[in-house]
Design a protein around this motif. Structure first.
Motif, PDB file in Angstrom:
ATOM      1  N   GLN A   1     -21.042  16.438 114.667  1.00 54.06           N
ATOM      2  CA  GLN A   1     -21.377  15.295 113.974  1.00 54.06           C
ATOM      3  C   GLN A   1     -21.960  15.321 112.565  1.00 54.06           C
ATOM      4  OE1 GLN A   1     -23.471  12.569 116.539  1.00 54.06           O
ATOM      5  NE2 GLN A   1     -21.887  12.477 118.151  1.00 54.06           N
ATOM      6  N   ARG A   2     -22.520  16.437 112.413  1.00 54.63           N
ATOM      7  CA  ARG A   2     -23.130  16.700 111.201  1.00 54.63           C
ATOM      8  C   ARG A   2     -22.362  17.001 110.191  1.00 54.63           C
ATOM      9  NH1 ARG A   2     -28.639  16.997 110.000  1.00 54.63           N
ATOM     10  NH2 ARG A   2     -28.983  16.731 112.301  1.00 54.63           N
ATOM     11  N   PRO A   3     -22.547  16.549 108.852  1.00 50.21           N
ATOM     12  CA  PRO A   3     -21.600  16.849 107.514  1.00 50.21           C
ATOM     13  C   PRO A   3     -21.980  18.374 107.325  1.00 50.21           C
ATOM     14  CG  PRO A   3     -22.571  14.809 107.547  1.00 50.21           C
ATOM     15  CD  PRO A   3     -23.115  15.113 108.491  1.00 50.21           C
ATOM     16  N   ALA A   4     -20.777  19.202 106.994  1.00 52.17           N
ATOM     17  CA  ALA A   4     -20.907  20.366 106.577  1.00 52.17           C
ATOM     18  C   ALA A   4     -22.205  20.886 105.562  1.00 52.17           C
ATOM     19  CB  ALA A   4     -19.634  21.168 106.287  1.00 52.17           C
ATOM     20  N   ASP A   5     -22.389  19.952 104.572  1.00 54.58           N
ATOM     21  CA  ASP A   5     -22.939  20.076 103.698  1.00 54.58           C
ATOM     22  C   ASP A   5     -24.570  19.768 104.029  1.00 54.58           C
ATOM     23  OD1 ASP A   5     -23.164  17.320 103.948  1.00 54.58           O
ATOM     24  OD2 ASP A   5     -23.177  16.895 101.853  1.00 54.58           O
ATOM     25  N   GLN A   6     -24.762  19.335 105.451  1.00 50.33           N
ATOM     26  CA  GLN A   6     -26.100  19.295 105.960  1.00 50.33           C
ATOM     27  C   GLN A   6     -26.435  20.353 107.054  1.00 50.33           C
ATOM     28  OE1 GLN A   6     -26.775  15.292 107.654  1.00 50.33           O
ATOM     29  NE2 GLN A   6     -26.434  14.516 105.705  1.00 50.33           N
ATOM     30  N   VAL A   7     -25.765  21.598 107.062  1.00 54.03           N
ATOM     31  CA  VAL A   7     -25.748  22.493 107.791  1.00 54.03           C
ATOM     32  C   VAL A   7     -26.064  23.847 107.202  1.00 54.03           C
ATOM     33  CG1 VAL A   7     -24.565  23.860 109.619  1.00 54.03           C
ATOM     34  CG2 VAL A   7     -24.331  21.459 109.713  1.00 54.03           C
ATOM     35  N   ARG A   8     -27.227  24.540 107.228  1.00 57.96           N
ATOM     36  CA  ARG A   8     -27.307  25.727 106.803  1.00 57.96           C
ATOM     37  C   ARG A   8     -26.269  26.985 107.225  1.00 57.96           C
ATOM     38  NH1 ARG A   8     -32.898  23.953 107.634  1.00 57.96           N
ATOM     39  NH2 ARG A   8     -33.722  23.440 105.592  1.00 57.96           N
ATOM     40  N   GLY A   9     -25.450  27.151 106.439  1.00 53.86           N
ATOM     41  CA  GLY A   9     -24.601  28.505 106.774  1.00 53.86           C
ATOM     42  C   GLY A   9     -23.217  27.711 107.166  1.00 53.86           C
ATOM     43  N   PRO A  10     -22.129  28.379 107.697  1.00 50.73           N
ATOM     44  CA  PRO A  10     -20.768  27.955 107.950  1.00 50.73           C
ATOM     45  C   PRO A  10     -21.067  27.296 109.582  1.00 50.73           C
ATOM     46  CG  PRO A  10     -20.884  30.474 107.465  1.00 50.73           C
ATOM     47  CD  PRO A  10     -22.139  29.887 107.297  1.00 50.73           C
ATOM     48  N   LYS A  11     -20.387  26.322 109.799  1.00 45.21           N
ATOM     49  CA  LYS A  11     -20.403  25.522 111.121  1.00 45.21           C
ATOM     50  C   LYS A  11     -19.536  26.534 112.075  1.00 45.21           C
ATOM     51  CE  LYS A  11     -20.046  20.719 111.170  1.00 45.21           C
ATOM     52  NZ  LYS A  11     -19.619  19.405 111.182  1.00 45.21           N
ATOM     53  N   LEU A  12     -18.603  27.213 111.408  1.00 41.24           N
ATOM     54  CA  LEU A  12     -18.164  28.092 112.559  1.00 41.24           C
ATOM     55  C   LEU A  12     -18.862  29.180 113.113  1.00 41.24           C
ATOM     56  CD1 LEU A  12     -15.502  29.169 114.027  1.00 41.24           C
ATOM     57  CD2 LEU A  12     -14.854  30.407 112.215  1.00 41.24           C
ATOM     58  N   LEU A  13     -19.650  29.583 112.075  1.00 49.14           N
ATOM     59  CA  LEU A  13     -20.793  30.670 112.628  1.00 49.14           C
ATOM     60  C   LEU A  13     -21.866  30.143 113.761  1.00 49.14           C
ATOM     61  CD1 LEU A  13     -21.524  33.518 112.240  1.00 49.14           C
ATOM     62  CD2 LEU A  13     -23.175  32.743 110.521  1.00 49.14           C
ATOM     63  N   TRP A  14     -22.280  28.980 113.256  1.00 48.98           N
ATOM     64  CA  TRP A  14     -23.228  28.201 114.170  1.00 48.98           C
ATOM     65  C   TRP A  14     -22.466  27.953 115.419  1.00 48.98           C
ATOM     66  CZ3 TRP A  14     -27.933  28.835 114.033  1.00 48.98           C
ATOM     67  CH2 TRP A  14     -28.526  28.984 112.681  1.00 48.98           C
ATOM     68  N   THR A  15     -21.173  27.396 115.333  1.00 47.89           N
ATOM     69  CA  THR A  15     -20.545  27.461 116.942  1.00 47.89           C
ATOM     70  C   THR A  15     -20.493  28.337 117.688  1.00 47.89           C
ATOM     71  OG1 THR A  15     -19.255  25.381 115.761  1.00 47.89           O
ATOM     72  CG2 THR A  15     -18.247  26.561 117.657  1.00 47.89           C
ATOM     73  N   LEU A  16     -19.987  29.660 117.261  1.00 45.74           N
ATOM     74  CA  LEU A  16     -20.173  30.987 117.627  1.00 45.74           C
ATOM     75  C   LEU A  16     -21.676  31.411 118.407  1.00 45.74           C
ATOM     76  CD1 LEU A  16     -17.803  32.897 115.339  1.00 45.74           C
ATOM     77  CD2 LEU A  16     -17.208  31.879 117.731  1.00 45.74           C
ATOM     78  N   ALA A  17     -22.580  30.794 117.486  1.00 45.92           N
ATOM     79  CA  ALA A  17     -24.116  31.332 117.840  1.00 45.92           C
ATOM     80  C   ALA A  17     -24.440  30.367 119.055  1.00 45.92           C
ATOM     81  CB  ALA A  17     -24.825  31.169 116.562  1.00 45.92           C
ATOM     82  N   LEU A  18     -23.712  29.154 119.475  1.00 43.64           N
ATOM     83  CA  LEU A  18     -24.322  28.460 120.373  1.00 43.64           C
ATOM     84  C   LEU A  18     -24.128  29.077 121.766  1.00 43.64           C
ATOM     85  CD1 LEU A  18     -23.169  24.922 119.407  1.00 43.64           C
ATOM     86  CD2 LEU A  18     -25.450  25.943 119.148  1.00 43.64           C
ATOM     87  N   GLY A  19     -23.098  30.104 121.708  1.00 46.99           N
ATOM     88  CA  GLY A  19     -22.824  30.659 122.948  1.00 46.99           C
ATOM     89  C   GLY A  19     -23.843  31.577 123.413  1.00 46.99           C
ATOM     90  N   ILE A  20     -24.827  32.423 122.442  1.00 46.93           N
ATOM     91  CA  ILE A  20     -25.714  33.176 122.692  1.00 46.93           C
ATOM     92  C   ILE A  20     -27.088  32.737 123.009  1.00 46.93           C
ATOM     93  CG2 ILE A  20     -27.129  35.030 121.736  1.00 46.93           C
ATOM     94  CD1 ILE A  20     -25.014  35.096 119.270  1.00 46.93           C
ATOM     95  N   GLN A  21     -27.073  32.654 124.507  1.00 49.92           N
ATOM     96  CA  GLN A  21     -28.143  31.746 125.188  1.00 49.92           C
ATOM     97  C   GLN A  21     -29.470  32.495 125.368  1.00 49.92           C
ATOM     98  OE1 GLN A  21     -27.936  28.649 126.247  1.00 49.92           O
ATOM     99  NE2 GLN A  21     -25.956  28.424 125.435  1.00 49.92           N
ATOM    100  N   PRO A  22     -30.681  32.232 125.396  1.00 57.04           N
ATOM    101  CA  PRO A  22     -30.776  30.599 124.760  1.00 57.04           C
ATOM    102  C   PRO A  22     -31.079  30.727 123.366  1.00 57.04           C
ATOM    103  CG  PRO A  22     -32.965  31.576 125.589  1.00 57.04           C
ATOM    104  CD  PRO A  22     -31.606  32.618 125.767  1.00 57.04           C
ATOM    105  N   VAL A  23     -30.844  31.719 122.748  1.00 55.32           N
ATOM    106  CA  VAL A  23     -31.378  31.771 121.349  1.00 55.32           C
ATOM    107  C   VAL A  23     -30.575  30.881 120.194  1.00 55.32           C
ATOM    108  CG1 VAL A  23     -31.751  33.596 119.209  1.00 55.32           C
ATOM    109  CG2 VAL A  23     -32.024  34.093 121.800  1.00 55.32           C
ATOM    110  N   GLY A  24     -29.242  31.050 120.359  1.00 48.96           N
ATOM    111  CA  GLY A  24     -28.300  30.139 119.497  1.00 48.96           C
ATOM    112  C   GLY A  24     -28.410  28.930 119.496  1.00 48.96           C
ATOM    113  N   PRO A  25     -28.522  27.936 120.543  1.00 52.59           N
ATOM    114  CA  PRO A  25     -28.840  26.523 120.243  1.00 52.59           C
ATOM    115  C   PRO A  25     -30.359  26.243 119.770  1.00 52.59           C
ATOM    116  CG  PRO A  25     -27.861  27.057 122.698  1.00 52.59           C
ATOM    117  CD  PRO A  25     -28.070  28.364 121.962  1.00 52.59           C
ATOM    118  N   ILE A  26     -31.288  27.083 120.117  1.00 51.28           N
ATOM    119  CA  ILE A  26     -32.552  26.862 119.650  1.00 51.28           C
ATOM    120  C   ILE A  26     -32.539  26.996 118.166  1.00 51.28           C
ATOM    121  CG2 ILE A  26     -34.825  27.791 119.820  1.00 51.28           C
ATOM    122  CD1 ILE A  26     -34.617  27.983 122.785  1.00 51.28           C
TER     123      ILE A  26
END
Length: 74
Positions: free
Chosen positions: A39-64
């Motif tokens: 839901q957050r616009p790309a300009d309010q995310v530090r770094g590429p949204k795609l990279l953060w999407t991939l990082a969410l799969g690294i548990q539990p470090v990515g989401p935190i």
């Protein structure tokens, strides 16, 4: 000497309960982070949204990491 991992049936009831609680917390954190990222616009995310999407799969470090450092304040 390496210990082999315990099977679910070898865990005590307390260990089983702890594993379920930790797993549930990880799922909730991931769902919150994924929803916010979507839901957050790309300009309010530090770094590429795609990279953060991939990082969410690294548990539990990515989401935190996303919830703590990936979002920019309004």
């Amino acid at each position: 000497m390496l210990k082999r991992k315990k099977r679910w049936s070898e865990l005590t009831p307390g260990q089983r309960k702890a594993a379920v609680v930790v797993g549930a917390i990880e799922m909730v954190l991931t769902a919150i982070a994924a929803s916010d990222l979507r839901q957050r616009p790309a300009d309010q995310v530090r770094g590429p949204k795609l990279l953060w999407t991939l990082a969410l799969g690294i548990q539990p470090v990515g989401p935190i990491a996303y919830l703590v450092a990936g979002r920019q304040s309004d």
